[in-house]
Design a protein around this motif. Structure first.
Motif, PDB file in Angstrom:
ATOM      1  N   PHE A  73      -9.218   1.035   1.669  1.00 35.58           N
ATOM      2  CA  PHE A  73      -9.057   1.269   0.240  1.00 35.58           C
ATOM      3  C   PHE A  73     -10.083   0.483  -0.575  1.00 35.58           C
ATOM      4  O   PHE A  73     -10.603   0.978  -1.581  1.00 35.58           O
ATOM      5  CB  PHE A  73      -7.635   0.901  -0.201  1.00 35.58           C
ATOM      6  N   ILE A  74     -10.376  -0.743  -0.154  1.00 34.97           N
ATOM      7  CA  ILE A  74     -11.385  -1.545  -0.861  1.00 34.97           C
ATOM      8  C   ILE A  74     -12.736  -0.856  -0.800  1.00 34.97           C
ATOM      9  O   ILE A  74     -13.457  -0.760  -1.815  1.00 34.97           O
ATOM     10  CB  ILE A  74     -11.473  -2.960  -0.255  1.00 34.97           C
ATOM     11  N   ILE A  75     -13.097  -0.343   0.382  1.00 39.43           N
ATOM     12  CA  ILE A  75     -14.407   0.285   0.552  1.00 39.43           C
ATOM     13  C   ILE A  75     -14.489   1.616  -0.190  1.00 39.43           C
ATOM     14  O   ILE A  75     -15.496   1.915  -0.845  1.00 39.43           O
ATOM     15  CB  ILE A  75     -14.711   0.474   2.054  1.00 39.43           C
ATOM     16  N   PHE A  76     -13.434   2.420  -0.117  1.00 39.87           N
ATOM     17  CA  PHE A  76     -13.493   3.761  -0.725  1.00 39.87           C
ATOM     18  C   PHE A  76     -13.203   3.739  -2.230  1.00 39.87           C
ATOM     19  O   PHE A  76     -13.954   4.321  -3.021  1.00 39.87           O
ATOM     20  CB  PHE A  76     -12.505   4.695  -0.028  1.00 39.87           C
ATOM     21  N   PHE A  77     -12.126   3.072  -2.619  1.00 45.32           N
ATOM     22  CA  PHE A  77     -11.739   3.054  -4.026  1.00 45.32           C
ATOM     23  C   PHE A  77     -12.321   1.853  -4.779  1.00 45.32           C
ATOM     24  O   PHE A  77     -12.769   1.981  -5.908  1.00 45.32           O
ATOM     25  CB  PHE A  77     -10.207   3.040  -4.151  1.00 45.32           C
ATOM     26  N   ALA A  80     -16.108   2.016  -5.484  1.00 47.41           N
ATOM     27  CA  ALA A  80     -16.381   3.044  -6.493  1.00 47.41           C
ATOM     28  C   ALA A  80     -16.201   2.489  -7.900  1.00 47.41           C
ATOM     29  O   ALA A  80     -16.893   2.900  -8.835  1.00 47.41           O
ATOM     30  CB  ALA A  80     -15.464   4.247  -6.277  1.00 47.41           C
ATOM     31  N   TYR A  81     -15.293   1.539  -8.035  1.00 48.97           N
ATOM     32  CA  TYR A  81     -15.025   0.933  -9.346  1.00 48.97           C
ATOM     33  C   TYR A  81     -16.239   0.170  -9.865  1.00 48.97           C
ATOM     34  O   TYR A  81     -16.433   0.052 -11.071  1.00 48.97           O
ATOM     35  CB  TYR A  81     -13.819   0.004  -9.225  1.00 48.97           C
ATOM     36  N   VAL A  82     -17.070  -0.352  -8.941  1.00 50.73           N
ATOM     37  CA  VAL A  82     -18.271  -1.091  -9.354  1.00 50.73           C
ATOM     38  C   VAL A  82     -19.534  -0.248  -9.177  1.00 50.73           C
ATOM     39  O   VAL A  82     -20.643  -0.771  -9.147  1.00 50.73           O
ATOM     40  CB  VAL A  82     -18.393  -2.423  -8.572  1.00 50.73           C
ATOM     41  N   GLY A  83     -19.358   1.052  -9.025  1.00 49.84           N
ATOM     42  CA  GLY A  83     -20.499   1.963  -8.998  1.00 49.84           C
ATOM     43  C   GLY A  83     -21.036   2.327  -7.635  1.00 49.84           C
ATOM     44  O   GLY A  83     -22.015   3.070  -7.530  1.00 49.84           O
TER      45      GLY A  83
END
Length: 224
Positions: A73-77, A80-83
């Motif tokens: 989840f950290i890698i996928f979502f 994405a939050y930091v671009g």
């Protein structure tokens, strides 16, 4: 009863195909890349340079101490939050590779550490440099020691691929979920998905057994 049997027959190939085309390739790529990471991390852990040891220790500590699903989840979502936007399959490979690198680094480190230090001294006496000693003498012997544990990790990785269904990778479990969304038969479909995983795991277990048997003969032959 006929409808149930027909559902199982109709859904088996999509599930099995998802295993052949997504789950198994995902497992293979992640395991190979994970081995490269694991070997590098193992060498860092065994290094006399403290910064390298500290970095590798921290990496292994964090990855082994946190759930794989959270890492996915950290890698996928999260990224994405930091671009940093990754497609589901690259994100899955990255997460599984990082996880495998941490766990298998300990296996490789233990295997390398099991080789008597006297062999290093003997190689130096024969004029071999560090690279020649590692590639020709130490690594081949350590590989024999590491194979059983790495084989277990390889098989476990197949089951871990089910976790990437949470980021819409269409592997076995995600396919079962998609069929269930239409057919509304969770018990039957999830049992069938488990059966498909069992088929692949059984084949891999048999391959592992044959490999260990072959390597075992090699060890006996070299010791006689």
């Amino acid at each position: 009863m006929d409808n149930t049997l027909q559902l199982l027959i109709d859904s088996f190939w999509p599930l099995f195909k998802a295993g052949l085309t997504i789950s198994v390739p995902l497992m293979l790529v992640s395991f190979i890349l994970g081995l490269v990471v694991a070997f590098a991390v193992a060498l860092m852990r065994m290094s006399k340079w403290k910064p390298l040891k500290a970095i590798s220790w921290f990496y292994v500590w964090v990855i082994r101490g946190t759930p794989l699903i959270v890492q996915i989840f950290i890698i996928f979502f999260g990224l994405a939050y930091v671009g940093i936007i990754l497609d589901p399959i690259p994100a899955a490979i990255l997460a599984l590779t990082i996880s495998q690198g941490a766990y298998n680094s300990e296996v490789i480190r233990a295997a390398l550490g099991s080789i008597p230090k006297g062999q290093n001294e003997a190689c130096r006496a024969l004029g071999l440099n560090k690279w020649q000693t590692m590639s020709r003498i130490i690594v081949p012997q350590a590989a024999l020691v590491a194979v059983p544990s790495l084989g277990n990790s390889f098989i476990s990785l197949l089951k871990d691929t089910s976790l990437v269904a949470t980021i819409t990778v269409h592997e076995i479990f995600q396919t079962a979920q998609a069929i269930n969304a239409v057919k509304f038969q969770p018990l039957l479909l999830y049992i069938e998905a488990a059966f498909v995983y069992l088929i692949f795991s059984t084949v891999l277990t048999q391959i592992q057994g044959m490999l260990e048997k072959k390597l075992g003969k090699h060890l006996v032959d070299t010791r006689v």
